[in-house]
Design a protein around this motif. Structure first.
Motif, PDB file in Angstrom:
ATOM      1  N   ILE A  26      50.243 -16.500  56.006  1.00 59.02           N
ATOM      2  CA  ILE A  26      49.505 -15.307  55.592  1.00 59.02           C
ATOM      3  C   ILE A  26      48.441 -15.786  54.615  1.00 59.02           C
ATOM      4  CG2 ILE A  26      49.621 -13.023  54.509  1.00 59.02           C
ATOM      5  CD1 ILE A  26      51.274 -13.325  57.160  1.00 59.02           C
ATOM      6  N   ARG A  27      47.194 -15.468  54.932  1.00 54.91           N
ATOM      7  CA  ARG A  27      46.070 -15.928  54.101  1.00 54.91           C
ATOM      8  C   ARG A  27      44.962 -14.888  54.093  1.00 54.91           C
ATOM      9  NH1 ARG A  27      42.040 -17.009  57.553  1.00 54.91           N
ATOM     10  NH2 ARG A  27      42.484 -17.841  59.618  1.00 54.91           N
ATOM     11  N   ARG A  28      44.002 -15.092  53.218  1.00 53.81           N
ATOM     12  CA  ARG A  28      42.817 -14.243  53.173  1.00 53.81           C
ATOM     13  C   ARG A  28      42.002 -14.472  54.438  1.00 53.81           C
ATOM     14  NH1 ARG A  28      42.409 -10.120  49.637  1.00 53.81           N
ATOM     15  NH2 ARG A  28      43.216 -10.742  47.633  1.00 53.81           N
ATOM     16  N   ALA A  29      41.397 -13.405  54.939  1.00 55.24           N
ATOM     17  CA  ALA A  29      40.534 -13.528  56.107  1.00 55.24           C
ATOM     18  C   ALA A  29      39.262 -14.280  55.739  1.00 55.24           C
ATOM     19  CB  ALA A  29      40.188 -12.145  56.642  1.00 55.24           C
ATOM     20  N   LYS A  30      38.728 -14.965  56.730  1.00 54.28           N
ATOM     21  CA  LYS A  30      37.480 -15.722  56.587  1.00 54.28           C
ATOM     22  C   LYS A  30      36.473 -15.206  57.601  1.00 54.28           C
ATOM     23  CE  LYS A  30      40.100 -19.842  55.350  1.00 54.28           C
ATOM     24  NZ  LYS A  30      40.486 -21.189  55.776  1.00 54.28           N
ATOM     25  N   ILE A  31      35.232 -15.531  57.384  1.00 54.04           N
ATOM     26  CA  ILE A  31      34.161 -15.051  58.252  1.00 54.04           C
ATOM     27  C   ILE A  31      34.416 -15.426  59.715  1.00 54.04           C
ATOM     28  CG2 ILE A  31      32.552 -17.001  58.058  1.00 54.04           C
ATOM     29  CD1 ILE A  31      31.528 -13.348  57.647  1.00 54.04           C
ATOM     30  N   GLY A  32      34.991 -16.586  59.944  1.00 52.91           N
ATOM     31  CA  GLY A  32      35.278 -17.020  61.304  1.00 52.91           C
ATOM     32  C   GLY A  32      36.394 -16.241  61.988  1.00 52.91           C
ATOM     33  N   ASP A  33      37.076 -15.379  61.241  1.00 51.41           N
ATOM     34  CA  ASP A  33      38.177 -14.582  61.802  1.00 51.41           C
ATOM     35  C   ASP A  33      37.721 -13.239  62.355  1.00 51.41           C
ATOM     36  OD1 ASP A  33      40.086 -16.491  60.927  1.00 51.41           O
ATOM     37  OD2 ASP A  33      40.225 -15.525  58.953  1.00 51.41           O
ATOM     38  N   VAL A  34      36.502 -12.826  62.069  1.00 48.96           N
ATOM     39  CA  VAL A  34      36.085 -11.452  62.350  1.00 48.96           C
ATOM     40  C   VAL A  34      36.204 -11.101  63.831  1.00 48.96           C
ATOM     41  CG1 VAL A  34      34.169  -9.805  62.290  1.00 48.96           C
ATOM     42  CG2 VAL A  34      34.681 -11.218  60.289  1.00 48.96           C
ATOM     43  N   ARG A  35      35.737 -11.944  64.706  1.00 43.84           N
ATOM     44  CA  ARG A  35      35.804 -11.618  66.139  1.00 43.84           C
ATOM     45  C   ARG A  35      37.256 -11.526  66.619  1.00 43.84           C
ATOM     46  NH1 ARG A  35      30.986 -10.678  67.936  1.00 43.84           N
ATOM     47  NH2 ARG A  35      29.207 -11.764  67.060  1.00 43.84           N
ATOM     48  N   HIS A  86      43.862  -9.537  54.892  1.00 42.79           N
ATOM     49  CA  HIS A  86      44.743 -10.701  55.012  1.00 42.79           C
ATOM     50  C   HIS A  86      44.989 -10.868  56.500  1.00 42.79           C
ATOM     51  CE1 HIS A  86      45.942 -11.280  50.792  1.00 42.79           C
ATOM     52  NE2 HIS A  86      45.817  -9.966  50.693  1.00 42.79           N
ATOM     53  N   VAL A  87      45.192 -12.110  56.926  1.00 46.99           N
ATOM     54  CA  VAL A  87      45.527 -12.359  58.320  1.00 46.99           C
ATOM     55  C   VAL A  87      46.790 -13.197  58.404  1.00 46.99           C
ATOM     56  CG1 VAL A  87      43.145 -12.195  59.147  1.00 46.99           C
ATOM     57  CG2 VAL A  87      44.076 -14.429  58.515  1.00 46.99           C
ATOM     58  N   ALA A  88      47.464 -13.054  59.535  1.00 40.91           N
ATOM     59  CA  ALA A  88      48.582 -13.931  59.878  1.00 40.91           C
ATOM     60  C   ALA A  88      48.001 -14.987  60.799  1.00 40.91           C
ATOM     61  CB  ALA A  88      49.684 -13.136  60.567  1.00 40.91           C
ATOM     62  N   ASP A  89      48.163 -16.247  60.430  1.00 43.42           N
ATOM     63  CA  ASP A  89      47.544 -17.364  61.126  1.00 43.42           C
ATOM     64  C   ASP A  89      48.629 -18.224  61.771  1.00 43.42           C
ATOM     65  OD1 ASP A  89      46.607 -20.147  61.427  1.00 43.42           O
ATOM     66  OD2 ASP A  89      44.807 -19.480  60.386  1.00 43.42           O
ATOM     67  N   ASP A  90      48.502 -18.407  63.074  1.00 39.09           N
ATOM     68  CA  ASP A  90      49.383 -19.299  63.823  1.00 39.09           C
ATOM     69  C   ASP A  90      48.551 -20.480  64.304  1.00 39.09           C
ATOM     70  OD1 ASP A  90      51.550 -20.362  65.329  1.00 39.09           O
ATOM     71  OD2 ASP A  90      50.853 -19.308  67.118  1.00 39.09           O
ATOM     72  N   LYS A  91      48.528 -21.539  63.518  1.00 36.86           N
ATOM     73  CA  LYS A  91      47.777 -22.754  63.852  1.00 36.86           C
ATOM     74  C   LYS A  91      46.318 -22.457  64.181  1.00 36.86           C
ATOM     75  CE  LYS A  91      51.974 -24.651  65.759  1.00 36.86           C
ATOM     76  NZ  LYS A  91      52.673 -24.698  67.037  1.00 36.86           N
ATOM     77  N   GLY A  92      45.677 -21.618  63.369  1.00 36.82           N
ATOM     78  CA  GLY A  92      44.269 -21.303  63.552  1.00 36.82           C
ATOM     79  C   GLY A  92      43.995 -20.067  64.393  1.00 36.82           C
ATOM     80  N   ARG A  93      45.013 -19.462  64.929  1.00 35.21           N
ATOM     81  CA  ARG A  93      44.858 -18.250  65.743  1.00 35.21           C
ATOM     82  C   ARG A  93      45.294 -17.036  64.923  1.00 35.21           C
ATOM     83  NH1 ARG A  93      48.838 -16.452  70.474  1.00 35.21           N
ATOM     84  NH2 ARG A  93      47.891 -14.436  70.901  1.00 35.21           N
ATOM     85  N   VAL A  94      44.451 -16.020  64.853  1.00 30.93           N
ATOM     86  CA  VAL A  94      44.791 -14.788  64.144  1.00 30.93           C
ATOM     87  C   VAL A  94      45.757 -13.984  65.014  1.00 30.93           C
ATOM     88  CG1 VAL A  94      43.910 -12.600  63.248  1.00 30.93           C
ATOM     89  CG2 VAL A  94      42.638 -14.720  62.842  1.00 30.93           C
ATOM     90  N   VAL A  95      46.970 -13.756  64.478  1.00 32.39           N
ATOM     91  CA  VAL A  95      47.990 -13.016  65.233  1.00 32.39           C
ATOM     92  C   VAL A  95      48.395 -11.724  64.530  1.00 32.39           C
ATOM     93  CG1 VAL A  95      48.844 -15.069  66.419  1.00 32.39           C
ATOM     94  CG2 VAL A  95      49.906 -14.348  64.255  1.00 32.39           C
TER      95      VAL A  95
END
Length: 166
Positions: A7-16, A47-56
């Motif tokens: 669980i981390r803060r969202a980044k610009i690359g996560d928007v799509r 915040h996003v849940a990140d699975d090895k670079g994938r937003v889940v």
């Protein structure tokens, strides 16, 4: 063995990826749709849940008033549900609320079971400021979107100002 989800803060690359995830639930009318521009504008709330670079999964906290914030856009990829990810995302937002001095959070939901299990209580629409409900008219589901259930959770602490109904 289940993958470790961060669980981390969202980044610009996560928007799509955020937009794609939220659209899945919007199409099923389980969440209100979010324009991609809205996600860019409010990225710092997520915040996003990140699975090895994938937003889940994702969740955001939007401050509404001196002592009130809304938990919004809580979604977990269907393939990752049932693993406590939604709870971890919500906990991250609740931690933000406490850090900001927010004493009450609310969520508008189509399904109250999740929030009920973790200490939110159902309230009437009139128990929240009118501003909260004006967002309904922006969405394609109006007026049906306004059938959402209002849930609140008091976080403790001393409110800075009374909860206004304006």
């Amino acid at each position: 063995m289940l993958p470790v989800i961060t669980i981390r803060r969202a980044k610009i690359g996560d928007v799509r990826a955020l937009h794609k995830l939220l659209s899945v639930f919007a199409e099923k009318k389980e969440l209100l749709p979010r324009a991609i521009s809205e996600l860019y504008e409010n990225l710092q709330q997520f915040h996003v849940a990140d699975d090895k670079g994938r937003v889940v999964g994702c969740c955001s906290l939007a401050v509404q008033w001196d002592n009130l914030a809304e938990v919004k856009a809580l979604a977990v990829d269907p393939d990752f549900q049932g693993r406590g990810i939604g709870r971890k995302l919500l906990d991250a937002c609740l931690k933000d609320a406490k850090t900001l001095g927010i004493t009450r959070v609310f969520a508008l939901t189509m399904k109250d079971g999740f929030f009920d299990k973790i200490g939110f209580s159902r309230v009437g629409k009139n128990d929240l400021p009118h501003k909260v409900w004006t967002e309904c008219v922006r969405f394609t589901y109006f007026p049906d979107a306004c059938v959402e259930i209002a849930m609140v959770k008091d976080l403790g602490g001393v409110a800075q100002a009374p909860l206004f109904k304006a």
